[in-house]
Design a protein around this motif. Structure first.
Motif, PDB file in Angstrom:
ATOM      1  N   GLU A   1      -4.123  12.499   2.938  1.00  0.00           N
ATOM      2  CA  GLU A   1      -2.718  12.450   3.352  1.00  0.00           C
ATOM      3  C   GLU A   1      -1.859  12.117   2.133  1.00  0.00           C
ATOM      4  O   GLU A   1      -2.264  11.340   1.274  1.00  0.00           O
ATOM      5  N   PHE A   2      -0.677  12.710   2.085  1.00  0.00           N
ATOM      6  CA  PHE A   2       0.264  12.427   1.005  1.00  0.00           C
ATOM      7  C   PHE A   2       1.171  11.267   1.397  1.00  0.00           C
ATOM      8  O   PHE A   2       1.721  11.254   2.497  1.00  0.00           O
ATOM      9  N   PHE A   3       1.322  10.310   0.478  1.00  0.00           N
ATOM     10  CA  PHE A   3       2.210   9.171   0.692  1.00  0.00           C
ATOM     11  C   PHE A   3       3.078   8.989  -0.545  1.00  0.00           C
ATOM     12  O   PHE A   3       2.618   9.150  -1.679  1.00  0.00           O
ATOM     13  N   ILE A   4       4.334   8.612  -0.328  1.00  0.00           N
ATOM     14  CA  ILE A   4       5.236   8.295  -1.433  1.00  0.00           C
ATOM     15  C   ILE A   4       4.770   6.980  -2.048  1.00  0.00           C
ATOM     16  O   ILE A   4       4.588   5.986  -1.339  1.00  0.00           O
ATOM     17  N   SER A   5       4.592   6.983  -3.371  1.00  0.00           N
ATOM     18  CA  SER A   5       4.167   5.747  -4.032  1.00  0.00           C
ATOM     19  C   SER A   5       5.168   5.276  -5.088  1.00  0.00           C
ATOM     20  O   SER A   5       5.034   4.178  -5.615  1.00  0.00           O
ATOM     21  N   ARG A   6       6.161   6.143  -5.398  1.00  0.00           N
ATOM     22  CA  ARG A   6       7.145   5.769  -6.418  1.00  0.00           C
ATOM     23  C   ARG A   6       8.413   6.591  -6.204  1.00  0.00           C
ATOM     24  O   ARG A   6       8.336   7.775  -5.885  1.00  0.00           O
ATOM     25  N   VAL A   7       9.563   5.948  -6.348  1.00  0.00           N
ATOM     26  CA  VAL A   7      10.837   6.660  -6.244  1.00  0.00           C
ATOM     27  C   VAL A   7      11.717   6.304  -7.436  1.00  0.00           C
ATOM     28  O   VAL A   7      11.695   5.175  -7.921  1.00  0.00           O
ATOM     29  N   THR A   8      12.467   7.290  -7.900  1.00  0.00           N
ATOM     30  CA  THR A   8      13.470   7.063  -8.937  1.00  0.00           C
ATOM     31  C   THR A   8      14.793   6.922  -8.210  1.00  0.00           C
ATOM     32  O   THR A   8      15.151   7.757  -7.364  1.00  0.00           O
ATOM     33  N   VAL A   9      15.515   5.863  -8.520  1.00  0.00           N
ATOM     34  CA  VAL A   9      16.749   5.556  -7.804  1.00  0.00           C
ATOM     35  C   VAL A   9      17.886   5.293  -8.784  1.00  0.00           C
ATOM     36  O   VAL A   9      17.664   5.065  -9.972  1.00  0.00           O
ATOM     37  N   VAL A  10      19.110   5.322  -8.253  1.00  0.00           N
ATOM     38  CA  VAL A  10      20.302   4.995  -9.035  1.00  0.00           C
ATOM     39  C   VAL A  10      20.996   3.828  -8.358  1.00  0.00           C
ATOM     40  O   VAL A  10      21.247   3.864  -7.149  1.00  0.00           O
ATOM     41  N   ARG A  11      21.305   2.833  -9.137  1.00  0.00           N
ATOM     42  CA  ARG A  11      21.991   1.634  -8.624  1.00  0.00           C
ATOM     43  C   ARG A  11      23.418   2.001  -8.244  1.00  0.00           C
ATOM     44  O   ARG A  11      24.130   2.659  -9.002  1.00  0.00           O
ATOM     45  N   THR A  12      23.839   1.580  -7.074  1.00  0.00           N
ATOM     46  CA  THR A  12      25.212   1.777  -6.634  1.00  0.00           C
ATOM     47  C   THR A  12      25.976   0.464  -6.817  1.00  0.00           C
ATOM     48  O   THR A  12      25.417  -0.543  -7.232  1.00  0.00           O
TER      49      THR A  12
ATOM     50  N   SER B   1       0.858  -1.178   0.000  1.00  0.00           N
ATOM     51  CA  SER B   1       0.000   0.000   0.000  1.00  0.00           C
ATOM     52  C   SER B   1       0.897   1.233   0.000  1.00  0.00           C
ATOM     53  O   SER B   1       2.061   1.152   0.412  1.00  0.00           O
ATOM     54  N   PRO B   2       0.372   2.383  -0.444  1.00  0.00           N
ATOM     55  CA  PRO B   2       1.180   3.601  -0.383  1.00  0.00           C
ATOM     56  C   PRO B   2       1.660   3.921   1.031  1.00  0.00           C
ATOM     57  O   PRO B   2       2.775   4.379   1.223  1.00  0.00           O
ATOM     58  N   ARG B   3       0.863   3.634   2.025  1.00  0.00           N
ATOM     59  CA  ARG B   3       1.243   3.894   3.420  1.00  0.00           C
ATOM     60  C   ARG B   3       2.464   3.044   3.814  1.00  0.00           C
ATOM     61  O   ARG B   3       3.411   3.537   4.418  1.00  0.00           O
ATOM     62  N   GLU B   4       2.445   1.756   3.469  1.00  0.00           N
ATOM     63  CA  GLU B   4       3.571   0.865   3.779  1.00  0.00           C
ATOM     64  C   GLU B   4       4.824   1.283   3.013  1.00  0.00           C
ATOM     65  O   GLU B   4       5.921   1.334   3.573  1.00  0.00           O
ATOM     66  N   PHE B   5       4.636   1.569   1.725  1.00  0.00           N
ATOM     67  CA  PHE B   5       5.762   1.947   0.875  1.00  0.00           C
ATOM     68  C   PHE B   5       6.369   3.268   1.340  1.00  0.00           C
ATOM     69  O   PHE B   5       7.585   3.439   1.328  1.00  0.00           O
ATOM     70  N   ASP B   6       5.534   4.210   1.750  1.00  0.00           N
ATOM     71  CA  ASP B   6       5.993   5.514   2.214  1.00  0.00           C
ATOM     72  C   ASP B   6       6.990   5.367   3.365  1.00  0.00           C
ATOM     73  O   ASP B   6       8.024   6.037   3.390  1.00  0.00           O
ATOM     74  N   ALA B   7       6.701   4.483   4.301  1.00  0.00           N
ATOM     75  CA  ALA B   7       7.601   4.278   5.442  1.00  0.00           C
ATOM     76  C   ALA B   7       8.978   3.806   4.970  1.00  0.00           C
ATOM     77  O   ALA B   7      10.008   4.300   5.449  1.00  0.00           O
ATOM     78  N   LEU B   8       9.018   2.880   4.034  1.00  0.00           N
ATOM     79  CA  LEU B   8      10.291   2.401   3.482  1.00  0.00           C
ATOM     80  C   LEU B   8      11.002   3.496   2.695  1.00  0.00           C
ATOM     81  O   LEU B   8      12.203   3.716   2.848  1.00  0.00           O
ATOM     82  N   ALA B   9      10.258   4.170   1.839  1.00  0.00           N
ATOM     83  CA  ALA B   9      10.846   5.183   0.964  1.00  0.00           C
ATOM     84  C   ALA B   9      11.452   6.333   1.755  1.00  0.00           C
ATOM     85  O   ALA B   9      12.460   6.910   1.335  1.00  0.00           O
ATOM     86  N   GLN B  10      10.874   6.680   2.877  1.00  0.00           N
ATOM     87  CA  GLN B  10      11.447   7.748   3.704  1.00  0.00           C
ATOM     88  C   GLN B  10      12.810   7.342   4.254  1.00  0.00           C
ATOM     89  O   GLN B  10      13.731   8.151   4.307  1.00  0.00           O
TER      90      GLN B  10
END
Length: 75
Positions: A60-71, A27-36
């Motif tokens: 409420e606003f929740f993070i649902s998608r992040v753009t990332v760079v592989r290290t 869910s966006p709520r679960e993902f938001d906690a990880l993304a933060q």
């Protein structure tokens, strides 16, 4: 369900890609906690590369998608 580690391992170091709540079947709520946490400390084998995309759920606003760079770090 796609595992985060599997998604990250498929990418080459330096690659830019997206990780979303839908991909991880969260869910966006679960993902938001990880993304933060990822935004602050980086994720397993990647760093957040752009402003996270947010959705509104019950006013409420929740993070649902992040753009990332592989290290080069191990996953």
């Amino acid at each position: 369900m796609a595992k985060l580690e599997d998604i990250v391992r498929k990418q080459k170091p330096g690659a830019t890609f997206v990780i979303s709540a839908q991909m991880l079947q969260m869910s966006p709520r679960e993902f938001d906690a990880l993304a933060q946490v990822w935004d602050d400390d980086g994720g397993p084998g990647f760093n957040v590369a752009a402003v996270p995309f947010r959705v509104v759920v019950e006013d409420e606003f929740f993070i649902s998608r992040v753009t990332v760079v592989r290290t080069t770090a191990e996953v």
